[in-house]
Structures are given as C-alpha cells and as structure tokens.
Write a protein that holds these residues in place. Sequence first.
Motif, PDB file in Angstrom:
ATOM      1  N   THR A 125      58.264  27.196 -35.491  1.00 38.08           N
ATOM      2  CA  THR A 125      56.817  27.275 -35.335  1.00 38.08           C
ATOM      3  C   THR A 125      56.317  25.905 -34.907  1.00 38.08           C
ATOM      4  O   THR A 125      56.707  24.895 -35.501  1.00 38.08           O
ATOM      5  N   THR A 126      55.472  25.848 -33.884  1.00 39.66           N
ATOM      6  CA  THR A 126      54.963  24.564 -33.406  1.00 39.66           C
ATOM      7  C   THR A 126      53.459  24.487 -33.633  1.00 39.66           C
ATOM      8  O   THR A 126      52.774  25.504 -33.759  1.00 39.66           O
ATOM      9  N   GLY A 127      52.944  23.264 -33.661  1.00 45.28           N
ATOM     10  CA  GLY A 127      51.506  23.083 -33.841  1.00 45.28           C
ATOM     11  C   GLY A 127      51.179  21.630 -34.120  1.00 45.28           C
ATOM     12  O   GLY A 127      52.035  20.745 -34.058  1.00 45.28           O
ATOM     13  N   TRP A 128      49.908  21.376 -34.429  1.00 40.67           N
ATOM     14  CA  TRP A 128      49.493  20.040 -34.823  1.00 40.67           C
ATOM     15  C   TRP A 128      50.099  19.716 -36.184  1.00 40.67           C
ATOM     16  O   TRP A 128      50.437  20.607 -36.969  1.00 40.67           O
ATOM     17  N   SER A 129      50.214  18.444 -36.489  1.00 39.33           N
ATOM     18  CA  SER A 129      50.896  18.014 -37.705  1.00 39.33           C
ATOM     19  C   SER A 129      50.251  18.571 -38.970  1.00 39.33           C
ATOM     20  O   SER A 129      50.941  18.897 -39.942  1.00 39.33           O
ATOM     21  N   ARG A 130      48.926  18.688 -39.004  1.00 44.87           N
ATOM     22  CA  ARG A 130      48.265  19.243 -40.190  1.00 44.87           C
ATOM     23  C   ARG A 130      48.703  20.686 -40.419  1.00 44.87           C
ATOM     24  O   ARG A 130      48.933  21.105 -41.556  1.00 44.87           O
ATOM     25  N   LEU A 177      36.819  -2.473 -22.330  1.00 45.43           N
ATOM     26  CA  LEU A 177      37.032  -1.062 -22.652  1.00 45.43           C
ATOM     27  C   LEU A 177      35.737  -0.252 -22.768  1.00 45.43           C
ATOM     28  O   LEU A 177      35.673   0.877 -22.262  1.00 45.43           O
ATOM     29  N   PRO A 178      34.693  -0.747 -23.435  1.00 44.61           N
ATOM     30  CA  PRO A 178      33.482   0.090 -23.576  1.00 44.61           C
ATOM     31  C   PRO A 178      32.848   0.490 -22.256  1.00 44.61           C
ATOM     32  O   PRO A 178      32.135   1.505 -22.201  1.00 44.61           O
ATOM     33  N   SER A 179      33.093  -0.254 -21.189  1.00 48.54           N
ATOM     34  CA  SER A 179      32.488   0.079 -19.892  1.00 48.54           C
ATOM     35  C   SER A 179      33.506   0.653 -18.905  1.00 48.54           C
ATOM     36  O   SER A 179      33.195   0.819 -17.722  1.00 48.54           O
ATOM     37  N   THR A 180      34.705   0.971 -19.375  1.00 46.52           N
ATOM     38  CA  THR A 180      35.765   1.503 -18.520  1.00 46.52           C
ATOM     39  C   THR A 180      36.059   2.955 -18.888  1.00 46.52           C
ATOM     40  O   THR A 180      36.167   3.269 -20.074  1.00 46.52           O
ATOM     41  N   PRO A 181      36.171   3.862 -17.916  1.00 47.39           N
ATOM     42  CA  PRO A 181      36.440   5.278 -18.225  1.00 47.39           C
ATOM     43  C   PRO A 181      37.764   5.461 -18.977  1.00 47.39           C
ATOM     44  O   PRO A 181      38.791   4.889 -18.586  1.00 47.39           O
ATOM     45  N   ARG A 182      37.706   6.253 -20.021  1.00 42.97           N
ATOM     46  CA  ARG A 182      38.894   6.530 -20.827  1.00 42.97           C
ATOM     47  C   ARG A 182      39.351   7.972 -20.604  1.00 42.97           C
ATOM     48  O   ARG A 182      38.525   8.879 -20.471  1.00 42.97           O
ATOM     49  N   ILE A 183      40.657   8.173 -20.578  1.00 44.27           N
ATOM     50  CA  ILE A 183      41.238   9.513 -20.526  1.00 44.27           C
ATOM     51  C   ILE A 183      41.419   9.983 -21.967  1.00 44.27           C
ATOM     52  O   ILE A 183      42.244   9.455 -22.703  1.00 44.27           O
ATOM     53  N   ASP A 184      40.624  10.946 -22.366  1.00 44.71           N
ATOM     54  CA  ASP A 184      40.732  11.496 -23.718  1.00 44.71           C
ATOM     55  C   ASP A 184      41.611  12.738 -23.688  1.00 44.71           C
ATOM     56  O   ASP A 184      41.738  13.395 -22.650  1.00 44.71           O
ATOM     57  N   TYR A 185      42.209  13.081 -24.822  1.00 46.11           N
ATOM     58  CA  TYR A 185      43.139  14.219 -24.840  1.00 46.11           C
ATOM     59  C   TYR A 185      43.136  14.893 -26.207  1.00 46.11           C
ATOM     60  O   TYR A 185      42.787  14.308 -27.227  1.00 46.11           O
ATOM     61  N   GLY A 186      43.528  16.152 -26.203  1.00 50.26           N
ATOM     62  CA  GLY A 186      43.632  16.891 -27.449  1.00 50.26           C
ATOM     63  C   GLY A 186      44.786  16.375 -28.283  1.00 50.26           C
ATOM     64  O   GLY A 186      45.890  16.170 -27.769  1.00 50.26           O
ATOM     65  N   THR A 187      44.548  16.172 -29.568  1.00 44.57           N
ATOM     66  CA  THR A 187      45.599  15.651 -30.440  1.00 44.57           C
ATOM     67  C   THR A 187      45.316  16.039 -31.874  1.00 44.57           C
ATOM     68  O   THR A 187      44.286  16.641 -32.181  1.00 44.57           O
ATOM     69  N   ASP A 188      46.221  15.682 -32.753  1.00 40.05           N
ATOM     70  CA  ASP A 188      46.060  15.965 -34.170  1.00 40.05           C
ATOM     71  C   ASP A 188      44.849  15.216 -34.714  1.00 40.05           C
ATOM     72  O   ASP A 188      44.618  14.059 -34.349  1.00 40.05           O
ATOM     73  N   PRO A 189      44.049  15.847 -35.575  1.00 38.74           N
ATOM     74  CA  PRO A 189      42.870  15.168 -36.136  1.00 38.74           C
ATOM     75  C   PRO A 189      43.193  13.841 -36.804  1.00 38.74           C
ATOM     76  O   PRO A 189      42.377  12.915 -36.774  1.00 38.74           O
ATOM     77  N   ALA A 190      44.377  13.721 -37.409  1.00 36.85           N
ATOM     78  CA  ALA A 190      44.736  12.477 -38.086  1.00 36.85           C
ATOM     79  C   ALA A 190      44.842  11.321 -37.094  1.00 36.85           C
ATOM     80  O   ALA A 190      44.389  10.204 -37.370  1.00 36.85           O
ATOM     81  N   LEU A 191      45.442  11.574 -35.927  1.00 35.35           N
ATOM     82  CA  LEU A 191      45.544  10.520 -34.915  1.00 35.35           C
ATOM     83  C   LEU A 191      44.172  10.180 -34.355  1.00 35.35           C
ATOM     84  O   LEU A 191      43.854   8.999 -34.138  1.00 35.35           O
ATOM     85  N   LYS A 192      43.362  11.199 -34.119  1.00 36.60           N
ATOM     86  CA  LYS A 192      42.015  10.951 -33.606  1.00 36.60           C
ATOM     87  C   LYS A 192      41.226  10.069 -34.575  1.00 36.60           C
ATOM     88  O   LYS A 192      40.478   9.169 -34.146  1.00 36.60           O
ATOM     89  N   THR A 193      41.390  10.300 -35.867  1.00 33.55           N
ATOM     90  CA  THR A 193      40.698   9.492 -36.874  1.00 33.55           C
ATOM     91  C   THR A 193      41.146   8.041 -36.814  1.00 33.55           C
ATOM     92  O   THR A 193      40.328   7.113 -36.909  1.00 33.55           O
ATOM     93  N   ILE A 194      42.444   7.810 -36.650  1.00 30.96           N
ATOM     94  CA  ILE A 194      42.961   6.444 -36.537  1.00 30.96           C
ATOM     95  C   ILE A 194      42.339   5.728 -35.348  1.00 30.96           C
ATOM     96  O   ILE A 194      41.876   4.580 -35.449  1.00 30.96           O
ATOM     97  N   ILE A 195      42.305   6.409 -34.199  1.00 35.26           N
ATOM     98  CA  ILE A 195      41.748   5.808 -32.987  1.00 35.26           C
ATOM     99  C   ILE A 195      40.253   5.558 -33.148  1.00 35.26           C
ATOM    100  O   ILE A 195      39.750   4.477 -32.790  1.00 35.26           O
ATOM    101  N   ASP A 196      39.532   6.534 -33.690  1.00 34.85           N
ATOM    102  CA  ASP A 196      38.082   6.381 -33.877  1.00 34.85           C
ATOM    103  C   ASP A 196      37.757   5.238 -34.830  1.00 34.85           C
ATOM    104  O   ASP A 196      36.811   4.471 -34.604  1.00 34.85           O
TER     105      ASP A 196
END
Length: 290
Positions: A125-130, A177-196
């Motif tokens: 079974t595959t999926g996000w880490s949570r 970085l704040p004025s440069t376009p970023r490529i965002d992507y779908g990921t596990d909520p835990a990783l998104k929290t770390i980045i945010d």
Amino acid sequence: MDERDWLILKVLYEKKNITKTALQLYISQPALTKRIQHIEKEFKLVIIERGKRGVQFTPQGEYLATCADEVLSRFQNIRETVINMSEEVAGTLRLAVSNYITLHKLPKLLMLFREKFPQVDFKVTTGWSREVFNLVYNHDVHIGIVRGNYQWSDAKLRLFEENLCITSREEIKLSDLPSTPRIDYGTDPALKTIIDNWWSRTFSRPGIVGMEVDKGETAKEMVMNGLGYGILPSVLVDQNTDLFKITLMDEKQEPIVRETWMFYHEKSMEMKLISEFVRFVQGLDFIHDL
C-alpha cells in the motif's frame, strides 16, 4: 460463511452498491447476488434491502458487516500462524510505504528479498507518510516505511537521513527568494510544515508560488528547465551536480534533517517472515544498495 463471504459483506457495506462491489471483488453481479442470498439463507434473515439510494443494510446485516474486519483479521492471523510453523520463510508480507520510497527504492528491495526467499509474496500500500504511519499503527500492515519524524513507541529502524535544499538551475541568493517564483508541489503535511516553519523564521513576507505540480520529482524537472526554484529533499537532487543548492538551516544554523524510518511492532518479530525481512533491511545501506 467462508472468508470470501465476510469480504463481500465488508466491501458491500463500504460501497452500498452491488455493481461497484462486484467490480472491486472481480466477480459478476449475479454471482455476488447469489452469495448474498446464501448468507441470508444461512442466518435465516434479510441482511440488505435495495432502494433508490442503493443498498441499505438491515440492523442484523449492519451488525454482520461491522464484524467483518474482526473476522477477516482472525483469518489472516490464523493463516500467518500456520505458515510460521513451517521452517520455510513464506507467506504474504504486507507493507505500507511512502510514495518516494515506493518509486525509487522499493522495487529493488523486494526483488533482492524475493531472490533470497522465493516463497514470499507482497501486498503493498502506498501513500503519504501520515497514511503509512496510521496503517502500521493500527496493525493493518506488518511494516511501514515513513519519511519524517513521527512519535513511535514500538520497534523501528532508521534507514537514512536527508537535508532539505533550495534548488535552482542558476545561482540564487537567499535574500532573493521572496521575490523569485517557487515551484510548489504536493507532499506529506509533515514536510510542508517543516518548510513553512523555516520560511516564517527566515522571511517576514510570503513567497511567490509560480507553479504548482503534483510531486517533488516533477518539481525537480521544472527547476532543471529554469522555471523557478524548489525546496526539495536532497535525496532527489544530490545526483544533479549541475544544479545550485542551498541547505536549509535551523535556528542553531545546523542543517534541517529529515529522516526515513521503518516502523513495525516488536510482537510481529515472532513471525519468521517479518523477522527475516527486518534482518535483511538491517544489512542494507538503504541509499547505496538500492
């Protein structure tokens, strides 16, 4: 009732639809209807009623359906115990694995293990880490492989660690970085929290999302084509030496590390199949051998 009948009740209760249940179980609708009638005859009661809103379970039928998980789990435990009584390592290994590991590491891992133990089958079974964490926590699978730091009090094995990197085709300054376009992507909520959390500690204003894609691998391809920068796990980009990278640092100016773990229940080590798989993985360098 046999195991198949309990599975029919479980799926039908979830789908509330004869056609969808028959499709999922790979049986014809007439055969499915016949099995339901057989169950009703065995218990001498009506378990379902058909109406405009699909299949509706009677109170007795609903009770049987809610027992299905327990009965199916019992069948599975009996099967595994009987197989475990043999000297041969055999049976079905149930795994839940995060998306990245499934794509990049799992195929070779299972191939190598199958070469050593050819009587073993796999259910993956595959999926996000949570999602993976929940499956192994609830004993729905034998082994779970997750990326990120989760609170797990049972047996576990650390497989590898990786940094998070600001990645771009051309050299980029952190202050840009704040004025440069970023490529965002779908990921596990835990990783998104770390980045945010890192972003909010580092900058006083939000960044510019220039593009949103489905996953990290796609984001890397966009970065390689100069469409923006990405904040990506180092394991995705370490081999791309032509890309410019800046490692994310925490408040102590130490690299932000994301770990990958294999979680399992110590009790399950009583099964030869599980104990052999754990020992096999322990003998691997998960980054370089796979």
